[in-house]
Design a protein around this motif. Sequence first.
Motif, PDB file in Angstrom:
ATOM      1  N   ALA A 187       2.581  27.211  -1.827  1.00 32.91           N
ATOM      2  CA  ALA A 187       2.767  25.977  -1.060  1.00 32.91           C
ATOM      3  C   ALA A 187       4.219  25.520  -1.095  1.00 32.91           C
ATOM      4  CB  ALA A 187       1.860  24.876  -1.601  1.00 32.91           C
ATOM      5  N   THR A 188       4.683  25.055   0.055  1.00 31.13           N
ATOM      6  CA  THR A 188       6.044  24.513   0.176  1.00 31.13           C
ATOM      7  C   THR A 188       6.039  23.088   0.716  1.00 31.13           C
ATOM      8  OG1 THR A 188       6.273  25.407   2.414  1.00 31.13           O
ATOM      9  CG2 THR A 188       7.000  26.810   0.576  1.00 31.13           C
ATOM     10  N   ALA A 189       4.852  22.545   0.994  1.00 28.21           N
ATOM     11  CA  ALA A 189       4.761  21.209   1.585  1.00 28.21           C
ATOM     12  C   ALA A 189       3.509  20.508   1.079  1.00 28.21           C
ATOM     13  CB  ALA A 189       4.736  21.301   3.108  1.00 28.21           C
ATOM     14  N   MET A 190       3.529  19.169   1.166  1.00 29.53           N
ATOM     15  CA  MET A 190       2.399  18.381   0.683  1.00 29.53           C
ATOM     16  C   MET A 190       2.352  17.072   1.461  1.00 29.53           C
ATOM     17  SD  MET A 190       1.548  17.193  -3.245  1.00 29.53           S
ATOM     18  CE  MET A 190       2.895  16.008  -3.455  1.00 29.53           C
ATOM     19  N   VAL A 191       1.161  16.606   1.770  1.00 34.58           N
ATOM     20  CA  VAL A 191       0.959  15.301   2.405  1.00 34.58           C
ATOM     21  C   VAL A 191       0.250  14.387   1.420  1.00 34.58           C
ATOM     22  CG1 VAL A 191      -0.190  14.028   4.260  1.00 34.58           C
ATOM     23  CG2 VAL A 191       0.896  16.232   4.742  1.00 34.58           C
ATOM     24  N   VAL A 192       0.777  13.175   1.275  1.00 30.25           N
ATOM     25  CA  VAL A 192       0.184  12.154   0.424  1.00 30.25           C
ATOM     26  C   VAL A 192      -0.251  10.996   1.306  1.00 30.25           C
ATOM     27  CG1 VAL A 192       0.641  10.487  -1.404  1.00 30.25           C
ATOM     28  CG2 VAL A 192       1.560  12.804  -1.580  1.00 30.25           C
ATOM     29  N   GLU A 193      -1.486  10.557   1.123  1.00 26.63           N
ATOM     30  CA  GLU A 193      -2.034   9.465   1.936  1.00 26.63           C
ATOM     31  C   GLU A 193      -2.927   8.603   1.065  1.00 26.63           C
ATOM     32  OE1 GLU A 193      -4.181   8.920   6.298  1.00 26.63           O
ATOM     33  OE2 GLU A 193      -4.477  10.777   5.182  1.00 26.63           O
ATOM     34  N   ALA A 194      -2.768   7.291   1.175  1.00 27.38           N
ATOM     35  CA  ALA A 194      -3.594   6.325   0.449  1.00 27.38           C
ATOM     36  C   ALA A 194      -3.599   6.597  -1.054  1.00 27.38           C
ATOM     37  CB  ALA A 194      -5.023   6.320   0.989  1.00 27.38           C
ATOM     38  N   GLY A 195      -2.449   7.004  -1.581  1.00 23.10           N
ATOM     39  CA  GLY A 195      -2.320   7.194  -3.011  1.00 23.10           C
ATOM     40  C   GLY A 195      -2.903   8.475  -3.551  1.00 23.10           C
ATOM     41  N   GLU A 204       0.847  -1.179   0.000  1.00 23.01           N
ATOM     42  CA  GLU A 204       0.000   0.000   0.000  1.00 23.01           C
ATOM     43  C   GLU A 204       0.891   1.240   0.000  1.00 23.01           C
ATOM     44  OE1 GLU A 204      -3.173   0.300  -0.303  1.00 23.01           O
ATOM     45  OE2 GLU A 204      -3.690  -1.822  -0.180  1.00 23.01           O
ATOM     46  N   PRO A 205       0.459   2.309  -0.652  1.00 22.42           N
ATOM     47  CA  PRO A 205       1.246   3.538  -0.606  1.00 22.42           C
ATOM     48  C   PRO A 205       1.359   4.051   0.826  1.00 22.42           C
ATOM     49  CG  PRO A 205      -0.489   3.669  -2.280  1.00 22.42           C
ATOM     50  CD  PRO A 205      -0.764   2.452  -1.455  1.00 22.42           C
ATOM     51  N   GLN A 206       2.514   4.576   1.167  1.00 23.04           N
ATOM     52  CA  GLN A 206       2.717   5.113   2.491  1.00 23.04           C
ATOM     53  C   GLN A 206       2.150   6.534   2.597  1.00 23.04           C
ATOM     54  OE1 GLN A 206       7.047   4.649   2.922  1.00 23.04           O
ATOM     55  NE2 GLN A 206       6.622   3.030   4.406  1.00 23.04           N
ATOM     56  N   THR A 207       2.000   6.971   3.860  1.00 17.72           N
ATOM     57  CA  THR A 207       1.656   8.364   4.116  1.00 17.72           C
ATOM     58  C   THR A 207       2.960   9.145   4.210  1.00 17.72           C
ATOM     59  OG1 THR A 207      -0.343   7.731   5.315  1.00 17.72           O
ATOM     60  CG2 THR A 207       0.494   9.960   5.682  1.00 17.72           C
ATOM     61  N   VAL A 208       3.098  10.150   3.357  1.00 19.78           N
ATOM     62  CA  VAL A 208       4.365  10.852   3.196  1.00 19.78           C
ATOM     63  C   VAL A 208       4.130  12.353   3.327  1.00 19.78           C
ATOM     64  CG1 VAL A 208       6.303  11.321   1.634  1.00 19.78           C
ATOM     65  CG2 VAL A 208       5.246   9.052   1.678  1.00 19.78           C
ATOM     66  N   GLY A 248       0.532   7.096  -8.092  1.00 17.86           N
ATOM     67  CA  GLY A 248      -0.438   6.570  -7.146  1.00 17.86           C
ATOM     68  C   GLY A 248       0.110   6.440  -5.738  1.00 17.86           C
ATOM     69  N   GLY A 249       1.013   7.336  -5.358  1.00 18.14           N
ATOM     70  CA  GLY A 249       1.616   7.299  -4.033  1.00 18.14           C
ATOM     71  C   GLY A 249       2.786   6.348  -3.907  1.00 18.14           C
ATOM     72  N   ARG A 250       3.108   5.580  -4.944  1.00 18.79           N
ATOM     73  CA  ARG A 250       4.219   4.634  -4.920  1.00 18.79           C
ATOM     74  C   ARG A 250       5.402   5.213  -5.689  1.00 18.79           C
ATOM     75  NH1 ARG A 250      -0.408   1.369  -5.603  1.00 18.79           N
ATOM     76  NH2 ARG A 250      -0.640  -0.250  -4.020  1.00 18.79           N
ATOM     77  N   THR A 251       6.562   5.197  -5.091  1.00 16.64           N
ATOM     78  CA  THR A 251       7.759   5.697  -5.756  1.00 16.64           C
ATOM     79  C   THR A 251       8.201   4.704  -6.820  1.00 16.64           C
ATOM     80  OG1 THR A 251       8.464   6.885  -3.784  1.00 16.64           O
ATOM     81  CG2 THR A 251      10.147   6.412  -5.439  1.00 16.64           C
ATOM     82  N   VAL A 252       8.319   5.179  -8.066  1.00 15.05           N
ATOM     83  CA  VAL A 252       8.720   4.300  -9.162  1.00 15.05           C
ATOM     84  C   VAL A 252      10.085   4.684  -9.728  1.00 15.05           C
ATOM     85  CG1 VAL A 252       6.341   3.773  -9.768  1.00 15.05           C
ATOM     86  CG2 VAL A 252       7.505   5.671 -10.921  1.00 15.05           C
ATOM     87  N   VAL A 283       3.018  10.636   9.992  1.00 11.29           N
ATOM     88  CA  VAL A 283       3.272  10.092   8.660  1.00 11.29           C
ATOM     89  C   VAL A 283       4.317   8.979   8.736  1.00 11.29           C
ATOM     90  CG1 VAL A 283       2.685  12.289   7.554  1.00 11.29           C
ATOM     91  CG2 VAL A 283       5.066  11.805   8.145  1.00 11.29           C
ATOM     92  N   ASP A 284       4.382   8.162   7.686  1.00  7.72           N
ATOM     93  CA  ASP A 284       5.361   7.084   7.626  1.00  7.72           C
ATOM     94  C   ASP A 284       6.739   7.578   7.202  1.00  7.72           C
ATOM     95  OD1 ASP A 284       3.440   4.990   8.199  1.00  7.72           O
ATOM     96  OD2 ASP A 284       2.667   5.315   6.169  1.00  7.72           O
ATOM     97  N   GLU A 285       6.772   8.674   6.438  1.00  6.64           N
ATOM     98  CA  GLU A 285       8.032   9.166   5.896  1.00  6.64           C
ATOM     99  C   GLU A 285       7.960  10.671   5.736  1.00  6.64           C
ATOM    100  OE1 GLU A 285      10.919   8.573   1.934  1.00  6.64           O
ATOM    101  OE2 GLU A 285       8.918   7.675   2.011  1.00  6.64           O
ATOM    102  N   VAL A 286       9.061  11.338   6.008  1.00  5.85           N
ATOM    103  CA  VAL A 286       9.200  12.765   5.740  1.00  5.85           C
ATOM    104  C   VAL A 286      10.288  12.929   4.693  1.00  5.85           C
ATOM    105  CG1 VAL A 286       9.786  15.037   6.652  1.00  5.85           C
ATOM    106  CG2 VAL A 286       8.464  13.422   8.057  1.00  5.85           C
ATOM    107  N   VAL A 287       9.966  13.591   3.604  1.00  9.71           N
ATOM    108  CA  VAL A 287      10.918  13.852   2.529  1.00  9.71           C
ATOM    109  C   VAL A 287      11.310  15.318   2.589  1.00  9.71           C
ATOM    110  CG1 VAL A 287      11.293  13.903   0.032  1.00  9.71           C
ATOM    111  CG2 VAL A 287       9.962  12.035   1.060  1.00  9.71           C
TER     112      VAL A 287
END
Length: 536
Positions: free
Chosen positions: A28-36, A9-13, A526-530, A54-58
């Motif tokens: 905007a300087t930041a963004m949250v991604v959740e469930a794709g 599943e895509p992580q919350t980032v 879709g929230g997944r790093t490719v 979140v699961d990860e901070v970039v």
Amino acid sequence: MLMSERTAEPQTVLLRRGEVHSPADPFATAMVVEAGHVAWVGSEGAADAFADGVDEVVDLDGALVTPAFTDAHVHTTATGLALTGLDLSAAPSLEAALARVRDFAAARPDDRVLLGHGWDAARWPGGRPPTRAELDEATGGRPLYLSRIDVHSAVVTTALLDLVPSVRGPVDGPLTADAHHAVRAAAFAAVTPAQRAEAQRAALARAAALGIGSVHECGGPNISSEDDFTGLLRTAAEEPGPRVVGYWAEADADKARQLGALGAAGDLFVDGSIGSHTACLHAPYADAAHTGSAYLDADAVASHVTACTEAGLQAGFHAIGDAAVGTVVEGVRAAADKLGLARVRAARHRVEHAEMLTPETVAAFAELGLTVSVQPAFDALWGGEDGMYAQRLGAERARTLNPFAALLRAGVPLALGSDSPVTPLDPWGTVRAAAFHRTPEHRVSVRAAFTAHTRGGWRAIGRDDAGVLVPGAVADYAVWRTGELVVQAPDDRVARWSTDPRSGTPGLPDLGEGRDLPVCLRTVVGGRTVFVRPGE
């Protein structure tokens, strides 16, 4: 690199300390991604509230985040074979091209057929393509298929012709139309399934590395094979990488649906190409005493549009010359007269390329709700007073080609692409080519071109809710290392570039002459790093 494992599943980032290109917040300087999906965009100060959940901070470290690009016209396997095969696009002369053929043949002694692409005799001294005898000598008599840069003609060796008995008579010089389709089918039939899969993965990996999150695959019986098409869709569904939306170019709505295509569209040929003298024109070519080739008439167009509309599928056509574009308009209008204009407009049927347009056909496209899939790199490569278009059509007609500004002013939806391998996968280069069209009156703003290359590709498949970074949208995005962000003014009467933050318009990279194009650091689908650039 293309990531080798797909997470369940895509992580919350949380992405922070960068620039996020979003109409929801131009600063905007930041963004949250959740469930794709995009869950939030906003300021750095507000990002602190999300950091612990979140699961990860970039840490973007000043990088730019934009929607991922959509390339709206790709031939994936051919692109991969060009990446892994013989590429003649940079050959400066006929002699250099033949030398590369010799070297390639010597380096691949076990290949059943030699495949190459990208030659363009119009750019060579003398302006002539290789003869069959020259290619026979260069390959040592082995089967060879070399497609011209526009993929509408090819030169081949005697050994390949011997495999295609349907192509009869003395053959020397480029093959076009049915003869070309026959030799291409024979050449690609010799490609093993393993080679084909390798090529598809190579093409998708290249797309991901360029920040492309989706490609529209334009397959068909005269282009690839059913196995090629379904295999690509299966690979894209099972492995991490760009999304693949399939179009199958056959006048058979049931077949398109069976193959998993979104439409019986793409390269359903109404004509050919200008470079190969096969685009269908109203007046003869400037350098040939004919008007090209017509492969479909208005009745066939009308029948196909009617069948697809009734089946709930997109119809679409390849049309480049002014006569071919007129045939599409006549046929779609006839379908609208039968089914009702509203019903035809709602189907969002497509036209690929549509290079030779008049004010009347532009207005008709708008009336009929047609989406136009265009390739700005064509103008960059072949436009201008001394380019191939001017050679084929004369300078006056050549200046009318690819009128992107007129299409947008009329309200015609645009989706940008490459037609790779005709021109390379190169999204920022494509945006630059549209913004700096060789004919100034056809230029559009960088923002308009960028929108057509991101959101426009999604709208072309009937999705108005994607291709933009706002809460609720699909989290397809790319992270870029780039220079100063600017806002291009929409009119040449004022300064072309503005960095005034009071404009409230999200900035984009400066794509002016001599500027380096942005470098993709990460692509997410879709929230997944490719894709992650090595070293980042």
